[in-house]
Design a protein around this motif. Structure first.
Motif: not given
Length: 390
Positions: A20-41
């Motif tokens: 499937g497409d699911y994982i317990n994770g979220n993107f967190i934006r960096g200082t430039d607005g990009s997807q700088a972090y993936i915070a995940t279980q």
């Protein structure tokens, strides 16, 4: 804790029956607005493949791990890396360990080689070995060393950092916030109205329950303060002796919050530093009195009258001594003295059995948003409404 739908990481690699497409994770934006972090279980036995799908699909080069496999006798994270001479096969991914070393007594670095469909990539993992669940490290130095090493390994590419602990919330949020503020400092993007409280709230909008406890917030507060102090010292030799004139920032955090000398520390005029209560540069050494130049009127004419006026003007001293107002009025009330020394009166009516006290324990925090009292955290599954309300 399920991820927020707005920023959820959606997997597409190996999207076939059973994947499937699911994982317990979220993107967190960096200082430039990009997807700088993936915070995940942290990976579970049945999500190991999904974890490596995430790492491969989004080109992750560095993984920050803030937990151990076992903590207090409980399984917190499944091992997803290989051991020496023991490759690990997870679905189509083959992981081998090429190097393992201790950076310091708390942090271990592993260099992993990951192979998928005849393509091989190097992935670095930094694991903090002594960070207690829902707690904080003993001091911020090694946390700062961890994010600095991560950025060194990451290089200048746009790939996100993958950050996880057990649930991917409290410790994960601390690491993301520390790196976020560090990037603001490095790129000189600190806004005049900078508020650490606002940064935390913004990150919590993207990853629910990031930074779970008051203790973690306090630790984050002083870690960021230490970063600002280092930035000030490195910016100008004028501040090289700053630590000698200030209360230590984190040698003993409780003594900092309750120190009677905290109110006497000079605050910088900039709202940037004042918002995180970084001790300001030491005030210039001055006596209790100082000189003021008297303004003289130009002579209005000539003749005897003008001469008399000129002599009168010359008789007026060019300088006069002015005593600071705080020294002229020694009989001020206690409240007035407190106001002059920078103390902020606390509205006790706002306090309650479930409320926070001020971060600096009634010392001036200079506009930090955390002065807004919020409910005491009740755990990862029952957070106070004020923490998550946006």
């Amino acid at each position: 804790m399920p991820p927020d739908d707005q920023t959820r990481v959606i997997l597409s690699l190996l999207q076939e029956e059973g994947h499937g497409d699911y994982i317990n994770g979220n993107f967190i934006r960096g200082t430039d607005g990009s997807q700088a972090y993936i915070a995940t279980q942290g990976p579970l036995p049945h999500t190991l493949l999904d974890f490596w799908r995430l790492i491969w699909e989004f080109g992750v080069k560095v993984i920050l791990m803030a937990c151990q496999e076992m903590e207090n006798g409980r399984k917190k994270c499944e091992r997803y890396w290989a051991l020496q001479q023991e490759p690990l096969q997870i679905g189509p991914f083959c992981i081998t360990l090429t190097r393992e070393m201790w950076l310091n007594p708390d942090i271990k670095l592993r260099i992993l080689q990951v192979t998928f469909q005849k393509e091989s990539r190097s992935v670095s993992q930094l694991q903090y070995m002594s960070w207690p669940d829902r707690g904080v490290p003993s001091n911020p130095d090694n946390v700062l060393a961890m994010v600095e090493k991560a950025r060194h390994l990451q290089g200048s590419g746009p790939n996100p950092l993958c950050v996880h602990c057990s649930a991917g919330c409290g410790r994960t949020g601390v690491l993301c916030t520390v790196d976020y503020v560090r990037q603001l400092l490095l790129t000189q993007m600190i806004p005049p109205n900078f508020s650490l409280f606002s940064v935390v709230l913004e990150i919590r909008k993207q990853r629910p329950l990031a930074i779970q406890t008051e203790e973690q917030y306090r630790f984050l507060y002083h870690t960021v303060s230490q970063m600002f102090l280092s930035a000030i010292q490195n910016a100008s030799p004028h501040y090289q002796n700053l630590k000698e004139n200030c209360v230590p920032l984190y040698d003993d955090a409780l003594s900092l919050w309750t120190s009677q000398n905290l109110n006497a520390i000079a605050r910088p005029s900039s709202g940037v530093l004042r918002s995180i209560s970084v001790p300001g540069p030491p005030a210039l050494s001055m006596a209790d009195t100082y000189a003021v130049v008297q303004k003289r009127a130009a002579p209005a004419g000539t003749g005897a009258g003008a001469g008399a006026r000129a002599r009168g003007t010359e008789d007026t001293p060019l300088y006069s001594q002015v005593t600071p107002r705080a020294w002229r009025h020694q009989a001020l009330s206690e409240d007035a003295r407190g106001a002059q020394q920078g103390r902020v009166p606390v509205d006790e009516s706002l306090a309650g059995p479930g409320a926070y006290e001020d971060v600096a324990d009634r010392a001036q925090t200079g506009g930090l948003g955390f002065n807004l009292r919020i409910g005491r955290p009740k755990g990862p599954r029952d957070p106070p409404a004020e923490w998550t309300r946006v």
